[in-house]
Design a protein around this motif. Structure first.
Motif, PDB file in Angstrom:
ATOM      1  N   HIS A   1      35.213  39.358  25.584  1.00 18.91           N
ATOM      2  CA  HIS A   1      35.993  38.860  26.538  1.00 18.91           C
ATOM      3  C   HIS A   1      36.960  39.599  27.341  1.00 18.91           C
ATOM      4  N   GLU A   2      37.455  40.519  26.871  1.00 13.52           N
ATOM      5  CA  GLU A   2      38.554  41.325  27.481  1.00 13.52           C
ATOM      6  C   GLU A   2      37.801  41.927  28.739  1.00 13.52           C
TER       7      GLU A   2
ATOM      8  N   ILE B   1      36.833  39.918  31.795  1.00 17.91           N
ATOM      9  CA  ILE B   1      38.081  38.995  32.481  1.00 17.91           C
ATOM     10  C   ILE B   1      37.808  39.827  34.068  1.00 17.91           C
ATOM     11  N   PRO B   2      37.847  41.101  34.072  1.00 14.36           N
ATOM     12  CA  PRO B   2      37.549  41.788  35.433  1.00 14.36           C
ATOM     13  C   PRO B   2      36.278  41.357  36.176  1.00 14.36           C
ATOM     14  N   LEU B   3      35.279  40.999  35.530  1.00 20.02           N
ATOM     15  CA  LEU B   3      34.093  40.855  36.123  1.00 20.02           C
ATOM     16  C   LEU B   3      34.164  39.392  36.499  1.00 20.02           C
ATOM     17  N   GLY B   4      34.974  38.553  36.280  1.00 14.89           N
ATOM     18  CA  GLY B   4      35.238  37.151  36.879  1.00 14.89           C
ATOM     19  C   GLY B   4      34.446  36.315  36.003  1.00 14.89           C
ATOM     20  N   ILE B   5      34.258  36.839  34.471  1.00 14.42           N
ATOM     21  CA  ILE B   5      33.293  35.826  33.704  1.00 14.42           C
ATOM     22  C   ILE B   5      34.052  34.836  33.063  1.00 14.42           C
ATOM     23  N   ARG B   6      33.536  33.662  33.114  1.00 11.82           N
ATOM     24  CA  ARG B   6      34.068  32.728  32.271  1.00 11.82           C
ATOM     25  C   ARG B   6      33.514  32.287  31.062  1.00 11.82           C
TER      26      ARG B   6
ATOM     27  N   ARG C   1      46.809  36.992  34.653  1.00 11.98           N
ATOM     28  CA  ARG C   1      45.274  37.230  34.116  1.00 11.98           C
ATOM     29  C   ARG C   1      45.196  38.730  33.476  1.00 11.98           C
TER      30      ARG C   1
ATOM     31  N   TYR D   1      28.376  40.594  45.277  1.00 10.81           N
ATOM     32  CA  TYR D   1      28.931  41.259  43.999  1.00 10.81           C
ATOM     33  C   TYR D   1      27.838  42.010  43.351  1.00 10.81           C
TER      34      TYR D   1
ATOM     35  N   MET E   1      37.823  40.784  39.542  1.00  3.70           N
ATOM     36  CA  MET E   1      37.646  39.586  40.311  1.00  3.70           C
ATOM     37  C   MET E   1      38.829  38.579  39.403  1.00  3.70           C
TER      38      MET E   1
END
Lengths: 382, 382
Positions: free
Chosen positions: A12-13, A16-21, B9, B327, B341
């Motif tokens: 998860h960490e 986050i920067p990849l914009g993943i939900r 974030r 992307y 992101m």
């Protein structure tokens, strides 16, 4: 991601920067990953209805562990949910019998092995090994390594037995038992690779993994003194296994390096792996980020090291449940130390975190990692 | 943390390995940070009861933005909740009038400035500057920079005016207006420091910040060609401001570098700052990790760079709401690219992410960052 352990927490960490939900299926709200993820479903991964409800609306399902039943994975695929790695690949990380049979078929070097029926069969297996080269065995062929084909991890489900009497225990669970020669290895290595659905793959530097009591203690990246030839061979082996088995995501190939300069496959794991934790601070792209990129079929990131040496040391729980004082001490002593805590309650021997250190001087990098891990555990108190 | 933007974030992301239980007060569940944090309270930070309910059970409160009313912060402190940075420090980042008065008292070099009452007073202020050294002004003293003392960011609440007629607009909000000379700077720099409650402080390398239309476009770490002497002076200035103002956490001091080799303070921000985003991939310890460490009074991490050059480029929304194709392209083109992101819907001009690149060759590092940011925005299509 199915499973709320530290691998999910760190995935998860990295997402986050990849914009993943990121959506998590976790056993309890207290699990390591459930503490930090926004979208958490609490439920039992062994229940197909729970898995199906969880999977609804997910673009892809991946795993923190190998324990989801293969038939459930097939059911999810039949529902149209991409499962990565898929059940046909994952079964090789779930079942050591299936894994050995497949690697044999591929001609991948493994320890001598076969499924054994009972203690008498273990004696027969041992005797067959008396004349085998490279085995660490006496005149009766013992010791022999016995493993239940499913359910083991961190030394659990593994026995080193020296006689028929000692060989009784592993059969008690009623699970098929795999016998393996006890390899006279000089050290353990791991070749970590990541493969995406469209077939792109990257290989991390081969690392040395040092175990204590069957649990990974320290990982050194890259493996010191490993010849370029053997490192390249190990990487090719891991890439070939990933391709042949149809792995999507991270594959860790645990290896024995033998005195005569060969590598034998010990175990496979198809998820981010303890032997790849160094990559969080030591590689351009961490294993967690590349696992996410692979399961989402995004182009993979550069796996190359950022430092000459990176060392990972696991932090095990010690006798004192409150690590806060030690945590402060370690940060103050080494401002370059990278601490990764899992949010777990401290229990003796439980993996509660790890530390990464990096630099140009291996002795210094090793000392810093070991000192911090030991201090956090309470085995070093200066 | 109060405020659900991208700074929260990324602070959450940085707190995960530290084992931090992060709680968020966010305007909506769709906010950038609210998408990825586990423990989210939806509410209005301008409402004291909401803040009080949120703060219950928190060890410390910190902020994603400067908009929480000072009197609310004092009320939380009176309730016994540590607020970091505290209201006495934070007011200097909230109110440009208070900030300028305090920096004057400390003898910190600033652009010539004073609070102005109306357009006629702006004309008077302009005239006073005709003979001032270093100002970028004509014979009538114009242009002059006008700023509302509260509420501005990213160029909002800032006007460059060339006449009494143009000076009318800023007064319409009914907020006090600060007039400043338009400094003839050669470039903008930022000195980022982090300070903890017990007084430990670290200084990041001074960076160059390039603005386009009042919005940060690119940051280069360290600032190319900056003399060691001026860099050290800027770091000392920022450390001194942090100490004198009692800042806890991250302080960004935005600076003008003048042709005659001085630095003047432009703005202060007391939170992780756009000029520090490079540190996520370019420093041993990121500004986000050090902000968390500071507000929790943990020992601070090493702020030194890991690469010779690191470049951050902001990704602004373009005309196409779906960035997915871009992307993919950027990841495939540059496997070393670090994408961050924010999970925001794309709107033209809105900051929706940033990229970091690093390496030994500044031209290459700059080109890679600019290409990725431009491609993601849609201004580069090859």
């Amino acid at each position: 991601m199915v499973g709320g352990g530290q691998l999910a927490r760190m995935t998860h960490e990295a997402g986050i920067p990849l914009g993943i939900r990121f959506k998590l299926l976790s056993d309890t709200p207290q699990d390591s990953a459930a503490q930090v993820v926004g979208d958490v479903v609490i439920g039992d991964y062994r229940d197909l209805d729970t898995l199906r409800d969880f999977a609804r609306g997910c673009d892809v399902i991946t795993f923190d562990h190998e324990h989801v039943p293969t038939e459930h994975l097939r059911a999810l695929e039949a529902d149209g949910i991409p499962v990565r790695p898929g059940p046909d690949a994952l079964v090789h990380a779930q079942d050591k019998g299936v894994m050995r049979a497949r690697l044999d078929a591929l001609g991948v070097p493994c320890p001598r092995h076969r499924i054994v029926a009972d203690p008498a069969d273990v004696v027969a297996f041992a005797a067959e090994g008396v004349t085998a080269a490279g085995a660490d065995a006496g005149s009766d062929g013992f010791p022999v390594v016995l493993k239940t084909v499913r359910g083991g991890y961190d030394g659990k489900g593994v026995w080193v037995v020296r006689s028929a009497a000692e060989a009784a225990e592993p059969f008690r669970a009623g699970v098929p038992v795999l016998a393996e020669e006890k390899v006279a290895f000089v050290r353990e290595l791991a070749a970590n690779v990541v493969r995406s659905p469209h077939g792109q793959a990257v290989a991390y530097p081969v690392v040395e993994s040092r175990q204590v009591d069957g649990v990974c203690d320290t990982v050194i990246a890259p493996a010191p003194g490993l010849s370029e030839e053997l490192a390249g061979h190990a990487q090719e082996l891991a890439l070939r296994i990933a391709k042949e088995l149809g792995v999507v995501g991270h594959l860790a190939v645990e290896l024995f390096e033998t005195a005569d300069g060969r590598v034998l496959v010990n175990e496979l794991a198809m998820r981010p792996h303890n032997s790849g934790h160094w990559s969080q601070d030591g590689a351009v792209t961490s294993q967690f980020a590349n696992h996410v990129r692979a399961v989402l079929d995004l182009p993979l990131g550069d796996p190359r090291p950022r430092a000459k040496w990176t060392v990972m040391a696991n932090v095990l729980g010690g006798d004192y449940p409150d690590m806060y004082g030690a945590y402060l001490h370690c940060m103050a002593r080494d401002p370059q130390l990278k601490i990764h805590m899992y949010g777990k309650d401290v229990k003796p021997g439980r993996k509660v975190g790890h530390v990464n250190t990096y630099g140009d001087d291996l002795d210094d990098v090793l000392e810093r990692a070991r000192h911090a891990a030991g201090y956090l555990r309470g085995t070093i108190t200066e």
